[in-house]
Design a protein around this motif. Structure first.
Motif, PDB file in Angstrom:
ATOM      1  N   TYR A 133       0.829  -1.209   0.000  1.00 19.10           N
ATOM      2  CA  TYR A 133       0.000   0.000   0.000  1.00 19.10           C
ATOM      3  C   TYR A 133       0.866   1.261   0.000  1.00 19.10           C
ATOM      4  O   TYR A 133       0.561   2.242  -0.688  1.00 19.10           O
ATOM      5  CB  TYR A 133      -0.922  -0.007   1.208  1.00 19.10           C
ATOM      6  N   THR A 134       1.951   1.243   0.758  1.00 18.11           N
ATOM      7  CA  THR A 134       2.853   2.394   0.788  1.00 18.11           C
ATOM      8  C   THR A 134       3.481   2.634  -0.572  1.00 18.11           C
ATOM      9  O   THR A 134       3.582   3.782  -1.041  1.00 18.11           O
ATOM     10  CB  THR A 134       3.957   2.182   1.847  1.00 18.11           C
ATOM     11  N   LEU A 135       3.908   1.564  -1.234  1.00 16.25           N
ATOM     12  CA  LEU A 135       4.485   1.692  -2.579  1.00 16.25           C
ATOM     13  C   LEU A 135       3.473   2.263  -3.563  1.00 16.25           C
ATOM     14  O   LEU A 135       3.805   3.120  -4.388  1.00 16.25           O
ATOM     15  CB  LEU A 135       4.979   0.332  -3.068  1.00 16.25           C
ATOM     16  N   LEU A 136       2.235   1.807  -3.470  1.00 16.60           N
ATOM     17  CA  LEU A 136       1.193   2.311  -4.369  1.00 16.60           C
ATOM     18  C   LEU A 136       1.013   3.817  -4.211  1.00 16.60           C
ATOM     19  O   LEU A 136       0.954   4.550  -5.201  1.00 16.60           O
ATOM     20  CB  LEU A 136      -0.130   1.590  -4.082  1.00 16.60           C
ATOM     21  N   CYS A 137       0.927   4.279  -2.972  1.00 17.45           N
ATOM     22  CA  CYS A 137       0.729   5.705  -2.722  1.00 17.45           C
ATOM     23  C   CYS A 137       1.902   6.545  -3.235  1.00 17.45           C
ATOM     24  O   CYS A 137       1.712   7.569  -3.900  1.00 17.45           O
ATOM     25  CB  CYS A 137       0.521   5.951  -1.225  1.00 17.45           C
ATOM     26  N   LYS A 138       3.104   6.107  -2.942  1.00 17.48           N
ATOM     27  CA  LYS A 138       4.291   6.862  -3.366  1.00 17.48           C
ATOM     28  C   LYS A 138       4.432   6.857  -4.887  1.00 17.48           C
ATOM     29  O   LYS A 138       4.776   7.878  -5.491  1.00 17.48           O
ATOM     30  CB  LYS A 138       5.545   6.269  -2.721  1.00 17.48           C
ATOM     31  N   ASN A 139       4.163   5.727  -5.506  1.00 13.65           N
ATOM     32  CA  ASN A 139       4.339   5.628  -6.950  1.00 13.65           C
ATOM     33  C   ASN A 139       3.283   6.385  -7.728  1.00 13.65           C
ATOM     34  O   ASN A 139       3.541   6.893  -8.822  1.00 13.65           O
ATOM     35  CB  ASN A 139       4.353   4.157  -7.384  1.00 13.65           C
ATOM     36  N   LEU A 140       2.091   6.464  -7.190  1.00 12.10           N
ATOM     37  CA  LEU A 140       1.063   7.276  -7.841  1.00 12.10           C
ATOM     38  C   LEU A 140       1.492   8.736  -7.884  1.00 12.10           C
ATOM     39  O   LEU A 140       1.304   9.430  -8.889  1.00 12.10           O
ATOM     40  CB  LEU A 140      -0.269   7.128  -7.106  1.00 12.10           C
ATOM     41  N   ASP A 141       2.090   9.217  -6.795  1.00  9.81           N
ATOM     42  CA  ASP A 141       2.578  10.604  -6.758  1.00  9.81           C
ATOM     43  C   ASP A 141       3.735  10.819  -7.727  1.00  9.81           C
ATOM     44  O   ASP A 141       3.754  11.798  -8.482  1.00  9.81           O
ATOM     45  CB  ASP A 141       3.013  10.965  -5.343  1.00  9.81           C
ATOM     46  N   SER A 142       4.714   9.924  -7.697  1.00  6.96           N
ATOM     47  CA  SER A 142       5.890  10.093  -8.562  1.00  6.96           C
ATOM     48  C   SER A 142       5.517   9.938 -10.035  1.00  6.96           C
ATOM     49  O   SER A 142       6.038  10.655 -10.895  1.00  6.96           O
ATOM     50  CB  SER A 142       6.982   9.090  -8.186  1.00  6.96           C
ATOM     51  N   ASN A 143       4.597   9.023 -10.335  1.00  7.80           N
ATOM     52  CA  ASN A 143       4.149   8.845 -11.714  1.00  7.80           C
ATOM     53  C   ASN A 143       3.474  10.110 -12.227  1.00  7.80           C
ATOM     54  O   ASN A 143       3.755  10.576 -13.337  1.00  7.80           O
ATOM     55  CB  ASN A 143       3.185   7.658 -11.789  1.00  7.80           C
ATOM     56  N   HIS A 144       2.585  10.669 -11.417  1.00  4.36           N
ATOM     57  CA  HIS A 144       1.864  11.873 -11.826  1.00  4.36           C
ATOM     58  C   HIS A 144       2.826  13.044 -12.060  1.00  4.36           C
ATOM     59  O   HIS A 144       2.708  13.789 -13.039  1.00  4.36           O
ATOM     60  CB  HIS A 144       0.841  12.244 -10.752  1.00  4.36           C
ATOM     61  N   GLU A 145       3.780  13.206 -11.151  1.00  6.11           N
ATOM     62  CA  GLU A 145       4.759  14.296 -11.280  1.00  6.11           C
ATOM     63  C   GLU A 145       5.622  14.121 -12.523  1.00  6.11           C
ATOM     64  O   GLU A 145       5.866  15.089 -13.268  1.00  6.11           O
ATOM     65  CB  GLU A 145       5.636  14.335 -10.031  1.00  6.11           C
ATOM     66  N   LEU A 146       6.070  12.904 -12.773  1.00  4.60           N
ATOM     67  CA  LEU A 146       6.938  12.652 -13.924  1.00  4.60           C
ATOM     68  C   LEU A 146       6.164  12.770 -15.229  1.00  4.60           C
ATOM     69  O   LEU A 146       6.706  13.224 -16.248  1.00  4.60           O
ATOM     70  CB  LEU A 146       7.566  11.262 -13.807  1.00  4.60           C
ATOM     71  N   PRO A 163      -1.615  14.216 -17.595  1.00  7.76           N
ATOM     72  CA  PRO A 163      -1.727  13.325 -16.429  1.00  7.76           C
ATOM     73  C   PRO A 163      -3.177  13.205 -15.977  1.00  7.76           C
ATOM     74  O   PRO A 163      -4.035  14.008 -16.367  1.00  7.76           O
ATOM     75  CB  PRO A 163      -0.868  14.027 -15.367  1.00  7.76           C
ATOM     76  N   SER A 164      -3.427  12.224 -15.140  1.00 10.88           N
ATOM     77  CA  SER A 164      -4.773  11.991 -14.637  1.00 10.88           C
ATOM     78  C   SER A 164      -5.280  13.216 -13.880  1.00 10.88           C
ATOM     79  O   SER A 164      -4.591  13.777 -13.038  1.00 10.88           O
ATOM     80  CB  SER A 164      -4.793  10.770 -13.719  1.00 10.88           C
ATOM     81  N   GLU A 165      -6.508  13.621 -14.184  1.00 11.04           N
ATOM     82  CA  GLU A 165      -7.117  14.760 -13.496  1.00 11.04           C
ATOM     83  C   GLU A 165      -7.709  14.348 -12.150  1.00 11.04           C
ATOM     84  O   GLU A 165      -8.133  15.202 -11.367  1.00 11.04           O
ATOM     85  CB  GLU A 165      -8.207  15.374 -14.383  1.00 11.04           C
ATOM     86  N   LEU A 166      -7.774  13.053 -11.874  1.00 17.35           N
ATOM     87  CA  LEU A 166      -8.340  12.559 -10.618  1.00 17.35           C
ATOM     88  C   LEU A 166      -7.301  12.492  -9.506  1.00 17.35           C
ATOM     89  O   LEU A 166      -7.634  12.164  -8.369  1.00 17.35           O
ATOM     90  CB  LEU A 166      -8.946  11.163 -10.822  1.00 17.35           C
ATOM     91  N   HIS A 167      -6.056  12.817  -9.852  1.00 11.85           N
ATOM     92  CA  HIS A 167      -4.979  12.611  -8.887  1.00 11.85           C
ATOM     93  C   HIS A 167      -5.061  13.609  -7.737  1.00 11.85           C
ATOM     94  O   HIS A 167      -5.277  14.805  -7.925  1.00 11.85           O
ATOM     95  CB  HIS A 167      -3.622  12.748  -9.568  1.00 11.85           C
ATOM     96  N   VAL A 168      -4.867  13.086  -6.543  1.00 16.50           N
ATOM     97  CA  VAL A 168      -4.676  13.911  -5.344  1.00 16.50           C
ATOM     98  C   VAL A 168      -3.434  13.408  -4.652  1.00 16.50           C
ATOM     99  O   VAL A 168      -3.060  12.243  -4.775  1.00 16.50           O
ATOM    100  CB  VAL A 168      -5.890  13.837  -4.388  1.00 16.50           C
ATOM    101  N   LYS A 169      -2.769  14.290  -3.935  1.00 17.67           N
ATOM    102  CA  LYS A 169      -1.546  13.911  -3.233  1.00 17.67           C
ATOM    103  C   LYS A 169      -1.833  12.782  -2.272  1.00 17.67           C
ATOM    104  O   LYS A 169      -2.724  12.876  -1.422  1.00 17.67           O
ATOM    105  CB  LYS A 169      -0.982  15.123  -2.477  1.00 17.67           C
ATOM    106  N   ASN A 170      -1.083  11.686  -2.426  1.00 20.82           N
ATOM    107  CA  ASN A 170      -1.339  10.490  -1.622  1.00 20.82           C
ATOM    108  C   ASN A 170      -0.503  10.494  -0.361  1.00 20.82           C
ATOM    109  O   ASN A 170       0.677  10.820  -0.371  1.00 20.82           O
ATOM    110  CB  ASN A 170      -1.023   9.242  -2.429  1.00 20.82           C
ATOM    111  N   LYS A 171      -1.146  10.077   0.710  1.00 16.59           N
ATOM    112  CA  LYS A 171      -0.459   9.859   1.979  1.00 16.59           C
ATOM    113  C   LYS A 171      -0.937   8.505   2.508  1.00 16.59           C
ATOM    114  O   LYS A 171      -2.149   8.328   2.720  1.00 16.59           O
ATOM    115  CB  LYS A 171      -0.782  10.951   2.988  1.00 16.59           C
ATOM    116  N   PRO A 172      -0.048   7.564   2.667  1.00 17.04           N
ATOM    117  CA  PRO A 172      -0.485   6.235   3.129  1.00 17.04           C
ATOM    118  C   PRO A 172      -1.286   6.313   4.411  1.00 17.04           C
ATOM    119  O   PRO A 172      -0.835   6.863   5.423  1.00 17.04           O
ATOM    120  CB  PRO A 172       0.842   5.490   3.350  1.00 17.04           C
ATOM    121  N   ASP A 173      -2.528   5.809   4.366  1.00 15.93           N
ATOM    122  CA  ASP A 173      -3.402   5.804   5.530  1.00 15.93           C
ATOM    123  C   ASP A 173      -3.335   4.439   6.184  1.00 15.93           C
ATOM    124  O   ASP A 173      -4.063   3.515   5.831  1.00 15.93           O
ATOM    125  CB  ASP A 173      -4.832   6.121   5.094  1.00 15.93           C
TER     126      ASP A 173
END
Length: 254
Positions: free
Chosen positions: A210-223, A243-253
């Motif tokens: 789950y942590t990897l998913l959150c971090k990678n979604l952020d890095s993918n969107h930025e790149l 990039p995806s318009e649905l993206h929000v900054k992810n923080k592992p919950d």
């Protein structure tokens, strides 16, 4: 200087032709007057030489133009493919994250979330060979970041597969054997029944994935955004996948 060197064959051909013409003219004086070229004989020869020169020159320019257009077309296609691959990777991880978030706590994700079957993403790879032109436009750091992002994506997919396999092969049989599925038990009792290794592996595996998913979604969107900016700088009048318009900054919950 580099551009001038590309015209060397043309200028050498012209100078050689003129030198041959002058040599022929003056050497004919020493032979006999009857073969000495006169203006009406020299001019057709000279004009034919000029015609051949300009014909070759414009053919050269046209060929260079075609080569430049082909190079730009290939670069445009490479950027399109890269952006499409990035959005595919983003969507894959986004769907996985949605499954995790159907379970409120890390314990639910570790023990209640079933193994998930997703499409194969082995072909979702960035074509770095066709993106090598980024080094020519001083964007080598972008190429390196894309390489790292590809490795992050693959690491996340592998982590998800490991979690799925562990759930099917180890966790689910242990839960069925101890008959704890659906029962409200203290953590200590669950750990005792499942065994320390299975208990902590289930939690760690779910947490890491789950942590990897959150971090990678952020890095993918930025790149993706950075790559899009480069594409628009090179081809300002072309349309590229954003990039995806649905993206929000992810923080592992957790």
């Amino acid at each position: 200087m580099k551009n001038l060197r590309s015209y060397d064959p043309i200028w050498m051909g012209v100078l050689t032709g003129l030198a041959a013409l002058i040599l022929w003219y003056f050497s004919s004086i020493a032979i006999e007057k009857s073969i000495t070229p006169v203006t009406d004989k020299v001019w057709p020869f000279f004009s034919a030489g000029l015609g051949a020169f300009f014909g070759s020159y414009f053919a050269y320019l046209f060929r260079k133009h075609e080569e430049q257009q082909a190079k730009l077309k290939k670069r445009k296609s490479s950027l399109d493919a890269c952006l499409f691959t990035l959005i595919r990777q983003y969507n894959a991880m986004f769907q996985m994250k949605k499954e995790f978030e159907k379970h409120a706590t890390i314990l639910d994700r570790a023990f209640s979330m079933q193994a998930m079957k997703f499409p194969e993403y082995k072909d979702a790879r960035i074509d770095f060979e066709n993106l090598s032109f980024l080094t020519e436009i001083n964007e080598i750091n972008q190429l390196l970041e894309l390489t790292i992002e590809q490795e992050r994506f693959e690491q996340t997919i592998i982590s998800m597969e490991i979690r799925n396999n562990f759930h099917i092969e180890k966790l689910q049989p242990a839960i069925e054997k101890t008959n704890i599925n659906g029962r409200e038990l203290p953590l200590e009792e669950i750990e005792r029944l499942l065994g320390r290794l299975i208990f902590h592996t289930a939690i760690n595996s779910a947490t890491q994935t789950y942590t990897l998913l959150c971090k990678n979604l952020d890095s993918n969107h930025e790149l993706h955004q950075k790559t899009w900016n480069i594409a628009k700088r090179i081809f300002p009048n072309q349309v590229f996948l954003k990039p995806s318009e649905l993206h929000v900054k992810n923080k592992p919950d957790l």
